[in-house]
Write a protein that holds these residues in place. Structure first.
Motif, short mmCIF file in Angstrom:
data_model
loop_
_atom_site.label_atom_id
_atom_site.label_comp_id
_atom_site.label_asym_id
_atom_site.label_seq_id
_atom_site.Cartn_x
_atom_site.Cartn_y
_atom_site.Cartn_z
N LEU A 254 0.86 -1.32 0.06
CA LEU A 254 -0.10 -0.26 -0.01
C LEU A 254 0.78 1.18 -0.01
CD1 LEU A 254 -2.89 -0.94 2.43
CD2 LEU A 254 -2.75 -1.11 -0.12
N GLY A 255 1.85 1.25 0.78
CA GLY A 255 2.85 2.48 0.66
C GLY A 255 3.53 2.61 -0.81
N GLY A 256 3.89 1.55 -1.65
CA GLY A 256 4.20 1.96 -2.92
C GLY A 256 3.18 2.45 -3.72
N VAL A 257 1.96 2.01 -3.54
CA VAL A 257 1.09 2.39 -4.48
C VAL A 257 0.53 4.00 -4.18
CG1 VAL A 257 -1.68 2.14 -4.80
CG2 VAL A 257 -0.28 0.40 -4.69
N MET A 258 0.56 4.17 -2.65
CA MET A 258 0.29 5.73 -2.50
C MET A 258 1.51 6.48 -3.00
SD MET A 258 -2.45 5.82 -1.16
CE MET A 258 -2.36 7.54 -0.29
N VAL A 259 2.72 6.09 -2.80
CA VAL A 259 3.68 7.00 -3.42
C VAL A 259 3.54 7.29 -5.13
CG1 VAL A 259 6.34 6.94 -4.02
CG2 VAL A 259 5.37 6.40 -1.66
N GLY A 260 3.28 6.12 -5.57
CA GLY A 260 3.03 6.18 -7.17
C GLY A 260 1.62 7.10 -7.35
N VAL A 261 0.74 7.01 -6.74
CA VAL A 261 -0.53 8.06 -6.75
C VAL A 261 -0.23 9.36 -6.60
CG1 VAL A 261 -2.63 8.33 -5.87
CG2 VAL A 261 -2.21 6.38 -6.21
N VAL A 262 0.53 9.53 -5.54
CA VAL A 262 1.22 10.89 -5.43
C VAL A 262 1.79 11.80 -6.52
CG1 VAL A 262 2.55 12.60 -4.02
CG2 VAL A 262 0.95 10.71 -2.85
N TYR A 263 2.93 10.99 -6.76
CA TYR A 263 3.61 11.34 -8.03
C TYR A 263 2.85 11.40 -9.19
CZ TYR A 263 8.23 11.47 -5.68
OH TYR A 263 9.23 11.96 -4.84
N GLY A 264 1.92 10.54 -9.52
CA GLY A 264 1.01 10.42 -10.86
C GLY A 264 0.16 11.86 -10.82
#
Length: 733
Positions: free
Chosen positions: A270-280
């Motif tokens: 979930l942390g990896g997904v959240m980091v990707g969403v923020v940068y997206g």
């Protein structure tokens, strides 16, 4: 000041001459020092010596200065030439997958380098994870088919999480049992080391899956199942790898450590997904302001995506999931903001970058195989290959049996075989094994990992195409969907979402509709420029009409413009004219808001009163059953009362004619009886005296018992309307 300018200009020439002489003297002194000749301080001796000046170097050779970039360029050139030769020769490409050929080329290059007694370049873990893997994952995540992925996300997660856990523990436990065999001579390998090996070898590799599945053109369902599993099992692999690596160093495992490992899995994924969403979101918001500098638009996509991957790796999160989330979130908004040329640049640069990285990975894998070192153990290697196949087959069959209970489109035996046979291993497993501490166990594990990679890529990769053709597995359609299909698909989505609302079931289409409404209401206003926030079809239509109008004006036929105006424009004109003629009652803002509030509250209350309905388990409510039973009893009592009244109260002759009920005998004779004269309860229908044959029906006499022709015809017509046409006259006679 004017008189000083010539003097200054004349004095600059001697200064330049002195500067050149000093440079020449310095260079000559360096040459003399380099050659080892002594420098004499005596000016008399200097005048007697003959000064040998070094000639100006017309051509020099300094390979060490450009060695590293030159070798990198040679490797990339070799990779591109191999790909070119692979696709030029069609017979090779139909038999051997591209990944197999590239590994074979790497073996040849590694053998040549080793024969020359040079140091071969090895597939270093930093090189692989930081430079070669991100382009491949970004290309896969940015162009990921969203609809098939979201529709099968449950199946993909089960295969990725539960399947990877099953493979890791099954392979690790069975390999520990194999190591206890005396013939294997591996008694020093403990259980935690075997579980660490199982976590490395259990994950399906996305690079190998992409390389093989894109060549056989498998159907979209199987492709997204296997490829989605290879993408999402990264979190499980990373957590298990770090977990068992720490446990093997400490030697003990407690219950707290196991619970922390479970928590770590959710944090990493979930942390990896959240980091990707923020940068997206940041990338999409930045692309909103690039209308004046179109050249740098592709750079924002690449940099934000790479920063998302690196930021996830800083905190030991799943970089692959971060990169996928960034590409999925960024793409719809970026494509709405950037120009068509920038979109083409992003598309082909990602394809080129990922293709080169994939080629280098397989070539480096072959070179690293030759470089070694290896520790070969027949029993360990053979059982590793066998257990990888067995665990994959058992896992797919068991999980599919559970998954098919909840899927509408079931996975058939052919689909299960392709999913199990397509579980390829690749460079991720090799790089994770390369990160282990250097000892004999590491060399043993690396040898087994390379053997499994070669078996899956060469044997399974080369035989999967003929097996797909032999089993007649459905292939992927290359044609794009038409606008008609897209419109009907959206219509069905809205229809299914409405059905779920009526049933009170919060299913897939309900949440998808909610997400689409939130996207249109909030996200598109913030992440897409105002002039591009309309629907693509409408904006494209506006462009076509504007282009057509400009063409007509330039051609000098502007007078024909009103006759070529489209139907939509005519409708808009008619609507505006109608609006001028008809006065529309105005409603105040407060009244409108009050109406909306009442409607919203009532509609929500209607849906909230309903129970959640699922097609898998329909639980009965005892209160609802009692209410239904009482209502049914009332309906039955009312129906019985009406029927009894209908049967007991005779109808008047002038209101309805006498009905004749018909009974069919085996001899095809039709009997009738009159309701007005007798009831079925008084006479036995089976007794022949109670009925008369159709042709000998009871006749109503006029005074003396004679029957008129009109009454006879009406009775026959009435009886035949309520039954079959009746027997023939010959048969009746």
């Amino acid at each position: 000041m004017a008189c000083l300018r010539p003097a200054c200009g004349s004095s600059s020439a001697p200064l330049l001459v002195l500067l050149l002489l000093s440079v020449c003297a310095a260079s000559s002194s360096r040459d003399a020092a380099a050659s080892g000749n002594p420098v004499h301080d005596d000016p008399h001796e200097q005048t007697n010596l003959t000064i040998h000046k070094k000639a100006f170097p017309v051509l020099s050779f300094n390979y060490e200065h450009v060695r590293k970039p030159f070798e990198i360029s040679l490797w990339i050139l070799l990779a591109l030439l191999m790909k070119l030769g692979f696709h030029v020769i069609p017979t090779v490409s139909h038999v051997v997958p591209e990944s197999c050929l590239l590994i074979f080329v790497g073996l040849l290059v590694g053998g040549i380098i080793k024969a020359m007694e040079e140091t071969a370049p090895v597939l270093d873990s930093n090189l692989f994870f930081l430079y070669l893997l991100p382009p491949i994952i970004l290309d896969a995540g940015y162009f990921l088919p969203i609809r098939p992925f979201t529709e099968n996300i449950g199946t993909i997660l089960v295969f990725a999480v539960v399947g990877t856990l099953w493979n890791a523990f099954f392979i690790g436990g069975m390999m520990y049992a194999v190591c206890q065999i005396d013939a294997a001579q591996l008694g020093s390998v403990d259980l935690l080391s075997c579980l660490l090996f199982g976590s490395i070898i259990s994950a399906v590799d996305p690079v190998a899956v992409l390389a093989v599945f894109e060549e056989i053109h498998i159907n979209e369902l199987l492709h997204i199942l296997v490829f989605g599993e290879s993408l999402l099992n990264d979190a499980v692999t990373v957590v298990l790898y770090h977990l068992f690596k720490e446990f093997s160093h400490e030697g003990t495992v407690t219950v707290t450590d196991a619970l922390l490992g479970v928590v770590c899995f959710f944090v990493v994924s979930l942390g990896g997904v959240m980091v990707g969403v923020v940068y997206g979101i940041l990338g999409a918001f930045t692309s909103r302001f690039t209308s004046h500098t179109r050249v740098i638009e592709p750079l924002f996509v690449f940099l934000y995506s790479y920063m998302a991957y690196l930021s996830a790796e800083v905190f030991h999160l799943s970089g692959i999931m971060s990169l996928i989330a960034c590409g999925v979130v960024m793409r719809p908004y970026v494509e709405a903001n950037i120009s068509h040329k920038s979109y083409t640049t992003i598309k082909y640069f990602l394809k080129m970058w990922s293709s080169v990285s994939e080629t280098l990975i397989f070539i480096f894998l072959g070179v690293s195989t030759v470089a070694g070192p290896h520790k070969w153990n027949w029993i360990f290697v053979i059982f590793t290959v066998f257990l990888c196949l067995v665990s994959r087959v058992l896992g797919v069959i068991g999980l599919t049996f559970f998954i098919n209970k909840f899927r509408i489109v079931k996975l058939t035996k052919k689909d299960q075989f392709i999913v199990a046979y397509g579980g390829l291993r690749g460079a991720i497993a090799f790089s994770l094994g390369f990160l282990l501490t250097s000892n004999d166990m590491k060399h043993l594990f690396l040898t087994a990992i390379i053997t499994v990679i070669f078996f899956t890529v060469f044997v399974q990769g080369m035989t999967i195409r003929p097996l797909v053709e032999l089993l007649a597995v459905k292939k992927r359609k290359e044609s794009r969907g038409s606008i008609n299909e897209e419109i009907h698909t959206q219509f069905l989505d809205h229809l299914l979402a409405g059905i779920e609302d009526i049933c009170g079931h919060y299913g897939h289409h309900h949440w998808k509709d909610k997400l689409n409404r939130f996207n249109k209401t909030y996200l598109k206003k913030w992440l897409i420029a105002s002039d591009r926030s309309t629907e693509p079809i409408i904006s494209f239509y506006n462009k076509l009409e504007l282009k057509q109008a400009i063409t007509l004006v330039e051609s000098g036929s502007a007078a024909k413009l009103p006759t070529i105006v489209s139907a939509v424009s005519m409708e808009n004109t008619q609507e505006s004219a109608t609006t001028r003629r008809r006065a529309i009652p105005s409603i105040s803002k407060s009244r409108e808001e009050e109406i909306r509030k009442v409607l919203r509250a009532n509609l929500q209350r209607t849906r909230q009163r309903l129970r959640s309905y699922s097609r898998h388990d329909l639980m009965s409510d005892p209160f609802d059953d009692n209410v239904s039973e009482v209502r049914l009893r009332k309906q039955r009592a009312e129906m019985g009362r009406r029927m009894s009244h209908y049967l007991t109260v005779p109808a008047k002759s002038q209101e309805r004619p006498n009905l004749r009920k018909v009974v069919f005998e085996p001899e095809h004779k039709v009997y009738t009886y009159d309701d007005s004269e007798s009831s079925p309860a008084q006479q036995d229908p089976g007794h022949p005296d109670a009925f008369t044959i159709m042709m000998e029906a009871p006749q109503r006499a006029n005074g003396d018992g004679a029957l008129t022709a009109k009454d006879q015809d009406s009775q026959q017509k009435r009886s035949r309307c309520l039954s079959d046409p009746g027997p023939d006259k010959e048969e009746g006679e």
